[in-house]
Scaffold this active site. Structure first.
Site, PDB file in Angstrom:
ATOM      1  N   ASP A  63       0.889  -1.164   0.000  1.00  0.00           N
ATOM      2  CA  ASP A  63       0.000   0.000   0.000  1.00  0.00           C
ATOM      3  C   ASP A  63       0.925   1.211   0.000  1.00  0.00           C
ATOM      4  O   ASP A  63       1.644   1.447   0.980  1.00  0.00           O
ATOM      5  CB  ASP A  63      -0.881  -0.007   1.256  1.00  0.00           C
ATOM      6  CG  ASP A  63      -1.801   1.200   1.319  1.00  0.00           C
ATOM      7  OD1 ASP A  63      -1.597   2.168   0.546  1.00  0.00           O
ATOM      8  OD2 ASP A  63      -2.727   1.194   2.152  1.00  0.00           O
ATOM      9  N   ILE A  64       0.912   1.973  -1.082  1.00  0.00           N
ATOM     10  CA  ILE A  64       1.886   3.070  -1.194  1.00  0.00           C
ATOM     11  C   ILE A  64       1.592   4.205  -0.200  1.00  0.00           C
ATOM     12  O   ILE A  64       2.425   5.090  -0.020  1.00  0.00           O
ATOM     13  CB  ILE A  64       2.015   3.614  -2.639  1.00  0.00           C
ATOM     14  CG1 ILE A  64       0.755   4.351  -3.099  1.00  0.00           C
ATOM     15  CG2 ILE A  64       2.398   2.512  -3.620  1.00  0.00           C
ATOM     16  CD1 ILE A  64       0.980   5.216  -4.346  1.00  0.00           C
ATOM     17  N   ASN A  90       3.287   2.910 -10.652  1.00  0.00           N
ATOM     18  CA  ASN A  90       2.062   2.958 -11.450  1.00  0.00           C
ATOM     19  C   ASN A  90       0.815   3.293 -10.612  1.00  0.00           C
ATOM     20  O   ASN A  90      -0.129   3.886 -11.127  1.00  0.00           O
ATOM     21  CB  ASN A  90       1.872   1.599 -12.139  1.00  0.00           C
ATOM     22  CG  ASN A  90       0.486   1.419 -12.697  1.00  0.00           C
ATOM     23  OD1 ASN A  90       0.164   1.920 -13.763  1.00  0.00           O
ATOM     24  ND2 ASN A  90      -0.382   0.715 -11.959  1.00  0.00           N
ATOM     25  N   PHE A  95     -10.658  10.922  -8.749  1.00  0.00           N
ATOM     26  CA  PHE A  95     -12.091  11.054  -8.471  1.00  0.00           C
ATOM     27  C   PHE A  95     -12.756  11.582  -9.736  1.00  0.00           C
ATOM     28  O   PHE A  95     -12.343  12.607 -10.269  1.00  0.00           O
ATOM     29  CB  PHE A  95     -12.332  12.064  -7.348  1.00  0.00           C
ATOM     30  CG  PHE A  95     -11.961  11.571  -5.987  1.00  0.00           C
ATOM     31  CD1 PHE A  95     -12.915  11.023  -5.143  1.00  0.00           C
ATOM     32  CD2 PHE A  95     -10.650  11.656  -5.539  1.00  0.00           C
ATOM     33  CE1 PHE A  95     -12.568  10.575  -3.881  1.00  0.00           C
ATOM     34  CE2 PHE A  95     -10.294  11.207  -4.280  1.00  0.00           C
ATOM     35  CZ  PHE A  95     -11.247  10.666  -3.448  1.00  0.00           C
ATOM     36  N   LYS A  96     -13.799  10.842 -10.185  1.00  0.00           N
ATOM     37  CA  LYS A  96     -14.518  11.309 -11.379  1.00  0.00           C
ATOM     38  C   LYS A  96     -15.996  11.413 -11.018  1.00  0.00           C
ATOM     39  O   LYS A  96     -16.553  10.482 -10.456  1.00  0.00           O
ATOM     40  CB  LYS A  96     -14.363  10.295 -12.521  1.00  0.00           C
ATOM     41  CG  LYS A  96     -12.949  10.209 -13.066  1.00  0.00           C
ATOM     42  CD  LYS A  96     -12.886   9.343 -14.315  1.00  0.00           C
ATOM     43  CE  LYS A  96     -13.388   7.949 -14.077  1.00  0.00           C
ATOM     44  NZ  LYS A  96     -13.330   7.065 -15.231  1.00  0.00           N
ATOM     45  N   TYR A 196      -6.495  15.692  -9.488  1.00  0.00           N
ATOM     46  CA  TYR A 196      -5.700  14.673 -10.184  1.00  0.00           C
ATOM     47  C   TYR A 196      -4.583  15.351 -10.991  1.00  0.00           C
ATOM     48  O   TYR A 196      -3.415  14.973 -10.901  1.00  0.00           O
ATOM     49  CB  TYR A 196      -6.623  13.871 -11.106  1.00  0.00           C
ATOM     50  CG  TYR A 196      -5.913  12.841 -11.955  1.00  0.00           C
ATOM     51  CD1 TYR A 196      -5.512  11.622 -11.405  1.00  0.00           C
ATOM     52  CD2 TYR A 196      -5.651  13.067 -13.305  1.00  0.00           C
ATOM     53  CE1 TYR A 196      -4.863  10.669 -12.180  1.00  0.00           C
ATOM     54  CE2 TYR A 196      -5.004  12.123 -14.085  1.00  0.00           C
ATOM     55  CZ  TYR A 196      -4.615  10.920 -13.516  1.00  0.00           C
ATOM     56  OH  TYR A 196      -3.969   9.976 -14.282  1.00  0.00           O
ATOM     57  N   LYS A 200      -0.477  15.181 -10.506  1.00  0.00           N
ATOM     58  CA  LYS A 200       0.412  14.664 -11.556  1.00  0.00           C
ATOM     59  C   LYS A 200       1.450  15.719 -11.973  1.00  0.00           C
ATOM     60  O   LYS A 200       2.542  15.359 -12.402  1.00  0.00           O
ATOM     61  CB  LYS A 200      -0.405  14.176 -12.755  1.00  0.00           C
ATOM     62  CG  LYS A 200      -1.275  12.945 -12.442  1.00  0.00           C
ATOM     63  CD  LYS A 200      -0.439  11.695 -12.138  1.00  0.00           C
ATOM     64  CE  LYS A 200      -1.300  10.441 -12.027  1.00  0.00           C
ATOM     65  NZ  LYS A 200      -0.526   9.224 -11.761  1.00  0.00           N
ATOM     66  N   VAL A 233      -6.407   5.410 -21.658  1.00  0.00           N
ATOM     67  CA  VAL A 233      -6.432   3.947 -21.646  1.00  0.00           C
ATOM     68  C   VAL A 233      -7.720   3.403 -21.011  1.00  0.00           C
ATOM     69  O   VAL A 233      -8.139   3.874 -19.943  1.00  0.00           O
ATOM     70  CB  VAL A 233      -5.202   3.407 -20.866  1.00  0.00           C
ATOM     71  CG1 VAL A 233      -5.126   1.897 -20.980  1.00  0.00           C
ATOM     72  CG2 VAL A 233      -3.912   4.043 -21.376  1.00  0.00           C
ATOM     73  N   THR A 235      -9.430   1.556 -18.757  1.00  0.00           N
ATOM     74  CA  THR A 235      -9.296   0.877 -17.461  1.00  0.00           C
ATOM     75  C   THR A 235     -10.427   1.415 -16.598  1.00  0.00           C
ATOM     76  O   THR A 235     -11.212   2.256 -17.055  1.00  0.00           O
ATOM     77  CB  THR A 235      -7.955   1.252 -16.797  1.00  0.00           C
ATOM     78  OG1 THR A 235      -7.947   2.678 -16.615  1.00  0.00           O
ATOM     79  CG2 THR A 235      -6.746   0.832 -17.621  1.00  0.00           C
TER      80      THR A 235
END
Ligand code: NAP
Length: 295
Positions: A63-64, A90, A95-96, A196, A200, A233, A235
């Protein structure tokens, strides 16, 4: 003298792009590949899926966001391998369309994407052997956020001399500014997925700082560290309309993870579709960002 096997490790690899990176590394990396996940059952299920495909990753819990969990992994790597050859950071969250407050989302996203990844690097970068490769999964959204923040913030984020402490201070300030409702006044960007995107930005800038430190402190070790975007991507995070499948999303991270031992670069760069993209506010954004509705 003990001779250890080479080892590659991927965080957040029980599903999505991380799982595809492990699959590809199992096929191409000469050495052991460790699939990590924060949930043991999901991690073992992913390992089993790959075993059914004839591949043989190992599993370790990670768990990072938990420093003890990171240290247990570090101890495992030291005991079993005496170091680390490839680290792919990775794991990440977004949250979307979520009803929680912007401040809550900023706090949680920063905790995982920036602070968690930074903690993994703090514990594991010292283990990376000469000619090692480190890949941080950032996002093209970091470029969007860089373009949209104030000139003062743009200057700080593109500075060649910004320190890790200064960057941590800026990321903490963003979270605090969302709490006080002053984030726009303070020059942070407006738009979709702001927590987000800012997290990043933090990861892209952190990667530039880490690469600089490696060049200064481990001159001659030829370790190459980069951040990258996997593209858009399909996912759980990217959604069903995304343009690439997970295997295609894994291509750029795997390319960076497997840069040949005599490669001089890229190092400290932001890489998209296997190409270096200049980290500057004036950079042209990839057209698919329009399609995915974030511009
Ligand atoms: P995903 O399908 O949502 O998978 C995220 C992975 O990260 C899961 O395995 C998740 O574990 C793990 N994770 C989250 N928090 C963690 C923690 N604290 N400790 C350990 N693992 C944790 O996302 P994805 O699309 O594969 O994205 C992978 C990376 O690519 C992320 O960093 C993302 O930001 C980046 N990226 C993705 C896209 C895209 O279009 N998909 C675009 C640009 C960048 P659980 O299963 O336990 O939740």
């Amino acid at each position: 003298m003990t001779s250890y096997s080479r080892v590659a490790l991927v965080t957040g690899a029980n599903r999505g792009i991380g799982l595809a990176i492990v699959r590809s590394l199992c096929q191409q990396f000469s050495g052991d590949v460790v699939l990590t996940a924060r949930d043991a059952a999901q991690g073992h299920a992913a390992v089993q899926q790959l075993q059914e495909e004839g591949l043989s990753p190992r599993f370790h819990l990670l768990d990072i966001c938990n420093r003890q969990s990171i240290r247990a992994l570090r101890d495992f790597l030291l005991k079993e391998y005496g170091g680390l050859d490839v680290l792919v950071n990775n794991a990440g969250i977004a949250f979307k369309d979520d009803p929680t407050s912007l401040h809550f989302q900023a706090e949680m996203t920063m905790k995982t994407n920036f602070s968690g990844t930074r903690d993994v690097c703090t514990e594991l970068l010292p283990l990376v052997r000469p000619q090692g490769r480190v890949v941080n999964l950032s996002s093209a959204m970091s470029l969007v956020a860089l373009k949209r923040c104030s000139p003062e913030l743009q200057q700080k984020f593109t500075s060649e001399t910004i320190t890790e402490e200064e960057l941590v201070g800026l990321m903490n300030k963003f979270v605090e500014d969302t709490k006080n409702g002053v984030h726009l006044k303070e020059g942070w960007p407006l738009g979709k997925l702001v927590p987000y995107s800012v997290s990043k930005v933090g990861l892209t800038v952190l990667s530039r700082i880490q690469a600089r430190k490696l060049s200064e402190q481990r001159t001659g070790d030829k370790i190459l560290l980069n951040s990258c975007s996997p593209g858009w991507v399909r996912t759980d995070m990217g959604g069903p309309k995304a343009l690439k499948g997970p295997e295609e999303g894994a291509e750029t991270p795997v390319y960076l993870a497997l840069l040949p031992s005599n490669a001089e670069g890229p190092h400290g760069e932001f890489v998209l579709e296997k190409n270096v993209v200049q980290w500057e506010p004036g950079v042209e954004l990839p057209p698919w960002l329009e399609v995915c509705g974030v511009l």
